[in-house]
Design an enzyme around this catalytic site. Structure first.
Site, PDB file in Angstrom:
ATOM      1  N   GLY A 124      79.001 -66.503 -86.108  1.00  0.00           N
ATOM      2  CA  GLY A 124      78.118 -65.366 -85.902  1.00  0.00           C
ATOM      3  C   GLY A 124      77.699 -65.314 -84.170  1.00  0.00           C
TER       4      GLY A 124
ATOM      5  CD  GLU B 249      84.814 -66.519 -84.324  1.00  0.00           C
ATOM      6  OE1 GLU B 249      84.424 -66.066 -83.218  1.00  0.00           O
ATOM      7  OE2 GLU B 249      85.124 -65.863 -85.345  1.00  0.00           O
TER       8      GLU B 249
ATOM      9  N   GLY C 158      80.173 -65.268 -80.455  1.00  0.00           N
ATOM     10  CA  GLY C 158      80.578 -64.122 -79.899  1.00  0.00           C
ATOM     11  C   GLY C 158      81.482 -64.212 -78.675  1.00  0.00           C
TER      12      GLY C 158
ATOM     13  CB  CYS D 105      83.550 -61.628 -82.558  1.00  0.00           C
ATOM     14  SG  CYS D 105      84.976 -62.338 -83.761  1.00  0.00           S
TER      15      CYS D 105
ATOM     16  CD  GLU E  90      79.551 -60.364 -78.982  1.00  0.00           C
ATOM     17  OE1 GLU E  90      80.501 -60.303 -79.755  1.00  0.00           O
ATOM     18  OE2 GLU E  90      78.498 -61.235 -79.267  1.00  0.00           O
TER      19      GLU E  90
ATOM     20  CG  PHE F 279      78.650 -56.899 -82.197  1.00  0.00           C
ATOM     21  CD1 PHE F 279      79.266 -57.743 -81.977  1.00  0.00           C
ATOM     22  CD2 PHE F 279      78.021 -57.067 -83.617  1.00  0.00           C
ATOM     23  CE1 PHE F 279      80.112 -58.502 -82.924  1.00  0.00           C
ATOM     24  CE2 PHE F 279      78.528 -57.424 -84.572  1.00  0.00           C
ATOM     25  CZ  PHE F 279      79.591 -58.310 -84.399  1.00  0.00           C
TER      26      PHE F 279
END
Length: 498
Positions: free
Chosen positions: A243, A265, A267, A299, A393, A395
């Site tokens: 996430g 795990e 971004g 990601c 990030e 996204f």
């Protein structure tokens, strides 16, 4: 797929994901009511109701942990060939029901068909990898004194808690669930509430039909309360979380407080470096794929497109043309390249990044507009340190472009954050690319490819703000989902002097 809709495209007869099976329920080996109530899910493209799942609360999670722990011992002791057969049957079921499952992924995540097909193919690959794991060595014979056998062997954590996101819900769930089960653990899984079917119900149904023993897998859609309970439940020994970096901080802090093994795990602000000897059309195609695929909600997307000055104008012109002509719309309604974003909050966040970056001096060459949840492919140039498009990030379907002059400058730009999960370098000069790759910290590197690359048998993960260095894939899964136990064996007990 709704209880009144025929859009699911299921074959004649009862569909594999028949809502009557799971409506308002969670999974503990059977479909049962949740103490937390129910949750209604909607289709991003249309706003239609897709179904109702159970809504797990902390009590549901604690109960699941205890039940999973009770079932785990017999599962770990069962015949490895029988366990491998379950994974192979599960993969066959994915293939058998491919079209129905693809439709769920498309409607629930806003994915185009190609993305849904990719998820299903990779899910099958992860299931076959899990079956193959059971024939792999799981320990080492150590040096020892004469007459003593000394072994370092891998043993299960017991129960693994899995928390997965909305963007690739099937892959990002199954890549932890399958190896965790293969290594002898039981699993309690919390899929994202935005994608509880393709990230949860689907997996439960596949394993249920494949013959997984009851109690070994629990699937509990839930919110923050359920996630916090997963991280603190005494019966759960490990948390595998995928996430955002912000959520990863919270998960890591809480799980660490309870001394749980963690695989985070998170971004990535990834870089795609395009050198001046690259082919402009190929480079633009790689940049478009790495920034626009699945609305940029991946990601591994290229959060920074770094173009060397000699090729920059040619690549930008082609990328802008692609952005302007890529069709956006309901994936179920026709031939589109981009579907909807997952929710209005994500649209607002992406649009704010674009607007703030333009106000700070970036140039908008394409996109930057949206209708409902459909955001147009966007190209920003002039990105630099301090701008949100450079730092955060994205996204979302935004190509954030920075032009550089020297290889050293490209390395500095690509290394500007601690969260590079993936690095791509486009150039025919392999030696030059390797020299760059060796100097940019990154979880994985792809020379002459873009950043959105993953294979079930290859190690995947990142460090820094992209995670705690955990790895998924292939033989690495033995290290991630087990712990090492030292075992010694002597032919007879010695006589000690006390």
């Amino acid at each position: 797929m709704t209880e009144t809709s025929d859009r699911a495209g299921a074959s004649a007869g009862k569909p594999f994901l028949d809502p009557a099976t799971w409506r308002g329920r969670i999974f503990n080996g059977a479909w049962v009511a949740a103490q937390g109530g129910t949750h209604t899910l909607t289709e991003p493209a249309t706003g239609e109701q897709l179904g109702v799942t159970g809504m797990a609360n902390a009590a549901d999670v604690l109960t699941a942990g205890v039940q999973a722990r009770a079932a785990q011992t017999a599962w770990a002791a069962s015949d490895y060939k029988a366990r491998a057969d379950i994974f192979r049957r599960a993969a066959d079921l994915v293939a058998q029901h491919h079209d129905e499952l693809a439709t769920w992924i498309m409607r629930e995540t806003g994915a185009i068909r190609a993305k849904a097909d990719l998820e299903l193919r990779e899910a099958m690959a992860h299931l076959h990898e899990a079956a193959a794991m059971l024939r792999q060595p799981r320990g080492q014979l150590l040096a020892s004194a004469s007459g003593t056998m000394s072994i370092a062997r891998r043993v299960p954590h017991g129960v693994v808690g899995v928390i997965s996101p909305f963007n690739f819900p099937l892959i990002l769930s199954i890549r932890s669930i399958a190896p965790a089960l293969a290594t002898g653990n039981a699993v309690v899984h919390k899929p994202d509430l935005q994608t509880p079917v393709s990230g949860g119900v689907l997996i439960a149904r596949i394993f249920e039909a494949a013959g997984l023993p009851a109690g070994v897998l629990h699937v509990l859609p839930g919110g923050v309360e359920a996630g916090q309970a997963l991280c603190s439940a005494p019966a759960i020994g490990m948390i595998a979380f995928t996430g955002s970096t912000a959520a990863g901080h919270s998960v890591g802090e809480l799980a660490g407080r309870h001394l749980k093994k963690m695989s985070l795990e998170l971004g990535g602000k990834n870089a795609l470096i395009i050198l001046d000897d690259a082919d402009p059309e190929i480079a633009a195609a790689n940049a478009a794929w790495a920034t626009f695929l699945h609305q940029g909600q991946i990601c591994m997307c290229a959060g920074r497109v770094l173009l060397q000055r000699g090729i920059a104008d040619a690549v930008i012109a082609r990328l802008v043309e692609k952005a302007r002509r890529l069709p956006v719309g309901d994936p179920m309604g026709g031939n589109v390249a981009l579907g909807p974003m997952i929710n209005a909050r994500q649209v607002a966040r992406v649009h704010a990044i674009v607007e703030d970056s333009v106000a700070a001096g970036a140039t908008l060459l394409a996109g930057g507009t949206f209708e409902q949840l459909f955001y147009r492919p966007t190209v920003l140039t002039g990105a630099r340190a301090g701008m949100r498009c450079f730092e955060e990030e994205l996204f979302g379907p935004v190509a954030s472009i920075t032009v550089f002059d020297t290889d050293d400058e490209a390395i500095a730009l690509a290394s500007a954050t601690s969260g590079c999960l993936a690095l791509g370098v486009i150039t025919p000069d392999i030696g030059r690319a390797m020299a760059i790759a060796d100097r940019v910290p990154s979880g994985h590197v792809h020379i002459n490819d873009q950043t959105v690359v993953a294979e079930a048998h290859a190690p995947f993960g990142g460090g820094g703000t992209s995670g705690n260095g955990g790895r998924h894939g292939g033989t690495i899964d033995w290290e991630e989902f087990t712990q090492t136990q030292w075992l010694t064996i002597k032919p007879a007990a010695p006589r000690y002097p006390f």
